[in-house]
Design a protein around this motif. Structure first.
Motif, PDB file in Angstrom:
ATOM      1  N   PHE A   1       0.821  -1.210   0.000  1.00 38.04           N
ATOM      2  CA  PHE A   1       0.000   0.000   0.000  1.00 38.04           C
ATOM      3  C   PHE A   1       0.854   1.259   0.000  1.00 38.04           C
ATOM      4  CE2 PHE A   1      -3.169  -2.558   2.773  1.00 38.04           C
ATOM      5  CZ  PHE A   1      -3.629  -3.243   1.667  1.00 38.04           C
ATOM      6  N   ASP A   2       0.311   2.260  -0.668  1.00 43.68           N
ATOM      7  CA  ASP A   2       0.772   3.633  -0.546  1.00 43.68           C
ATOM      8  C   ASP A   2      -0.413   4.373   0.063  1.00 43.68           C
ATOM      9  OD1 ASP A   2       2.415   5.831  -0.766  1.00 43.68           O
ATOM     10  OD2 ASP A   2       1.915   6.230  -2.863  1.00 43.68           O
ATOM     11  N   TYR A   3      -0.166   5.432   0.822  1.00 42.09           N
ATOM     12  CA  TYR A   3      -1.242   6.134   1.520  1.00 42.09           C
ATOM     13  C   TYR A   3      -1.242   7.608   1.157  1.00 42.09           C
ATOM     14  CZ  TYR A   3      -1.395   1.941   4.420  1.00 42.09           C
ATOM     15  OH  TYR A   3      -1.505   0.641   4.849  1.00 42.09           O
ATOM     16  N   ASN A   4      -2.443   8.180   0.984  1.00 38.92           N
ATOM     17  CA  ASN A   4      -2.520   9.618   0.752  1.00 38.92           C
ATOM     18  C   ASN A   4      -2.353  10.351   2.091  1.00 38.92           C
ATOM     19  OD1 ASN A   4      -5.040   9.855   2.098  1.00 38.92           O
ATOM     20  ND2 ASN A   4      -6.209  10.169   0.225  1.00 38.92           N
ATOM     21  N   GLU A   5      -2.412  11.659   2.049  1.00 37.01           N
ATOM     22  CA  GLU A   5      -2.154  12.450   3.259  1.00 37.01           C
ATOM     23  C   GLU A   5      -3.177  12.218   4.371  1.00 37.01           C
ATOM     24  OE1 GLU A   5      -4.519  15.055   0.388  1.00 37.01           O
ATOM     25  OE2 GLU A   5      -2.860  13.648   0.249  1.00 37.01           O
ATOM     26  N   HIS A   6      -4.333  11.628   4.023  1.00 31.96           N
ATOM     27  CA  HIS A   6      -5.362  11.340   5.025  1.00 31.96           C
ATOM     28  C   HIS A   6      -5.399   9.859   5.404  1.00 31.96           C
ATOM     29  CE1 HIS A   6      -6.885  15.388   4.633  1.00 31.96           C
ATOM     30  NE2 HIS A   6      -6.877  15.232   3.329  1.00 31.96           N
ATOM     31  N   GLY A   7      -4.466   9.070   4.848  1.00 26.53           N
ATOM     32  CA  GLY A   7      -4.388   7.661   5.204  1.00 26.53           C
ATOM     33  C   GLY A   7      -5.141   6.712   4.300  1.00 26.53           C
ATOM     34  N   LYS A   8      -5.745   7.221   3.213  1.00 24.01           N
ATOM     35  CA  LYS A   8      -6.461   6.327   2.293  1.00 24.01           C
ATOM     36  C   LYS A   8      -5.436   5.525   1.500  1.00 24.01           C
ATOM     37  CE  LYS A   8      -9.779   6.028  -1.441  1.00 24.01           C
ATOM     38  NZ  LYS A   8     -11.116   5.691  -1.094  1.00 24.01           N
ATOM     39  N   PRO A   9      -5.564   4.186   1.518  1.00 27.21           N
ATOM     40  CA  PRO A   9      -4.579   3.356   0.830  1.00 27.21           C
ATOM     41  C   PRO A   9      -4.875   3.175  -0.665  1.00 27.21           C
ATOM     42  CG  PRO A   9      -6.120   1.965   2.004  1.00 27.21           C
ATOM     43  CD  PRO A   9      -6.501   3.393   2.312  1.00 27.21           C
ATOM     44  N   SER A  10      -3.811   2.952  -1.406  1.00 23.02           N
ATOM     45  CA  SER A  10      -3.904   2.506  -2.799  1.00 23.02           C
ATOM     46  C   SER A  10      -2.851   1.414  -2.965  1.00 23.02           C
ATOM     47  CB  SER A  10      -3.665   3.667  -3.768  1.00 23.02           C
ATOM     48  OG  SER A  10      -2.389   4.233  -3.548  1.00 23.02           O
ATOM     49  N   ILE A  11      -2.991   0.642  -4.039  1.00 22.13           N
ATOM     50  CA  ILE A  11      -2.068  -0.468  -4.262  1.00 22.13           C
ATOM     51  C   ILE A  11      -0.940  -0.002  -5.176  1.00 22.13           C
ATOM     52  CG2 ILE A  11      -1.817  -2.819  -5.146  1.00 22.13           C
ATOM     53  CD1 ILE A  11      -4.829  -3.203  -4.551  1.00 22.13           C
ATOM     54  N   VAL A  12       0.279  -0.109  -4.686  1.00 19.98           N
ATOM     55  CA  VAL A  12       1.457   0.278  -5.461  1.00 19.98           C
ATOM     56  C   VAL A  12       1.482  -0.536  -6.757  1.00 19.98           C
ATOM     57  CG1 VAL A  12       3.988   0.273  -5.495  1.00 19.98           C
ATOM     58  CG2 VAL A  12       2.768   0.953  -3.410  1.00 19.98           C
ATOM     59  N   GLY A  13       1.650   0.167  -7.890  1.00 18.39           N
ATOM     60  CA  GLY A  13       1.741  -0.487  -9.192  1.00 18.39           C
ATOM     61  C   GLY A  13       0.399  -0.772  -9.844  1.00 18.39           C
ATOM     62  N   HIS A  14      -0.695  -0.472  -9.169  1.00 22.09           N
ATOM     63  CA  HIS A  14      -2.030  -0.734  -9.728  1.00 22.09           C
ATOM     64  C   HIS A  14      -2.946   0.467  -9.485  1.00 22.09           C
ATOM     65  CE1 HIS A  14      -1.051  -4.936 -10.522  1.00 22.09           C
ATOM     66  NE2 HIS A  14      -0.461  -4.940  -9.340  1.00 22.09           N
ATOM     67  N   PRO A  15      -2.643   1.600 -10.136  1.00 22.01           N
ATOM     68  CA  PRO A  15      -3.410   2.822  -9.858  1.00 22.01           C
ATOM     69  C   PRO A  15      -4.875   2.768 -10.311  1.00 22.01           C
ATOM     70  CG  PRO A  15      -1.934   3.155 -11.722  1.00 22.01           C
ATOM     71  CD  PRO A  15      -1.599   1.810 -11.139  1.00 22.01           C
ATOM     72  N   LYS A  16      -5.239   1.836 -11.153  1.00 21.96           N
ATOM     73  CA  LYS A  16      -6.616   1.745 -11.646  1.00 21.96           C
ATOM     74  C   LYS A  16      -7.471   0.746 -10.859  1.00 21.96           C
ATOM     75  CE  LYS A  16      -5.983   4.568 -15.111  1.00 21.96           C
ATOM     76  NZ  LYS A  16      -6.486   5.900 -15.062  1.00 21.96           N
ATOM     77  N   ILE A  17      -6.882   0.137  -9.843  1.00 21.19           N
ATOM     78  CA  ILE A  17      -7.645  -0.772  -8.973  1.00 21.19           C
ATOM     79  C   ILE A  17      -7.919  -0.025  -7.676  1.00 21.19           C
ATOM     80  CG2 ILE A  17      -7.662  -2.942  -7.699  1.00 21.19           C
ATOM     81  CD1 ILE A  17      -5.731  -4.083  -9.788  1.00 21.19           C
ATOM     82  N   TYR A  18      -9.188   0.125  -7.368  1.00 25.12           N
ATOM     83  CA  TYR A  18      -9.604   0.815  -6.152  1.00 25.12           C
ATOM     84  C   TYR A  18     -10.152  -0.205  -5.168  1.00 25.12           C
ATOM     85  CZ  TYR A  18      -9.180   4.833  -9.184  1.00 25.12           C
ATOM     86  OH  TYR A  18      -8.696   5.779 -10.053  1.00 25.12           O
ATOM     87  N   PHE A  19      -9.906   0.030  -3.896  1.00 27.48           N
ATOM     88  CA  PHE A  19     -10.395  -0.895  -2.873  1.00 27.48           C
ATOM     89  C   PHE A  19     -10.593  -0.125  -1.578  1.00 27.48           C
ATOM     90  CE2 PHE A  19      -6.026  -0.600  -1.786  1.00 27.48           C
ATOM     91  CZ  PHE A  19      -5.954  -0.852  -0.433  1.00 27.48           C
ATOM     92  N   ASN A  20     -11.287  -0.741  -0.669  1.00 28.78           N
ATOM     93  CA  ASN A  20     -11.413  -0.208   0.674  1.00 28.78           C
ATOM     94  C   ASN A  20     -11.657  -1.364   1.627  1.00 28.78           C
ATOM     95  OD1 ASN A  20     -13.257   2.055   2.632  1.00 28.78           O
ATOM     96  ND2 ASN A  20     -11.185   2.457   1.911  1.00 28.78           N
TER      97      ASN A  20
END
Length: 186
Positions: free
Chosen positions: A64-83
């Motif tokens: 995971f990479d996290y935005n400034e508010h802590g929302k995660p994203s998957i490194v290397g997969h910017p078009k896949i969203y999850f929560n």
């Protein structure tokens, strides 16, 4: 969109599961003081891994990479969203090709001070008419939390105005002991 949910918090070997997840997630899970929190953190991640395998054929442990508010994203997969979310009864993961937010909460008693801080007048009126005000409160709360997680800011502004049915689509499911809501942009 895929929704993955599990109530099998105690049905796996925690030590074996910790060895099978990313070091990043293992460190996060071990920050929980109690075993139940560790299990829920691991279980939510396992649901994400299952969803990524089923929907995208991805078998590597996501980092995971996290935005400034802590929302995660998957490194290397910017078009896949999850929560991810969990409560003491269940863990849930939602995966989509669009931004998404999810929250799961146990149905429980609430304090009037919390209602007054988080609910607007219409929501309070609906709660007072409800046969099950606790479930109604949790339904509204999961909608608000899922909205904040979709937007990626967390609950940082007026909680009373978070629900917006003209901007977001809500899918809310009530189980016997908990409620979850998935929030998407319209």
């Amino acid at each position: 969109m895929g929704v993955y949910i599990s109530e099998k918090i105690w049905d796996f070997d925690l030590q074996a599961a910790l060895a099978e997840i990313s070091e990043q997630r293992r460190e996060q899970a071990l920050k929980f003081k109690h075993e139940q929190g560790q299990r829920l953190c691991v279980l939510a991640y396992q649901l994400l891994k299952e969803g990524l395998r089923q929907e995208y054929g991805i078998t590597d442990n996501p980092i995971f990479d996290y935005n400034e508010h802590g929302k995660p994203s998957i490194v290397g997969h910017p078009k896949i969203y999850f929560n991810l979310s969990h409560c003491k009864e269940a863990a849930i993961c939602v995966i989509s090709d669009k931004p998404v937010g999810v929250d799961v909460e146990c149905i429980r008693e609430f304090k009037d001070s919390l209602v007054n801080y988080t609910m607007n007048d219409e929501e309070k009126a609906e709660m007072s008419r409800s046969d099950n005000p606790e479930a109604t409160f949790i339904r509204f709360w999961t909608m608000k939390e899922a909205t904040a997680k979709l937007v990626g800011t967390g609950i940082t502004h007026d909680v009373k105005s978070l629900i917006n049915s003209t901007k977001y689509k809500y899918t809310t499911v009530e189980r016997q002991r908990y409620i979850y809501t998935v929030c998407e942009y319209l």
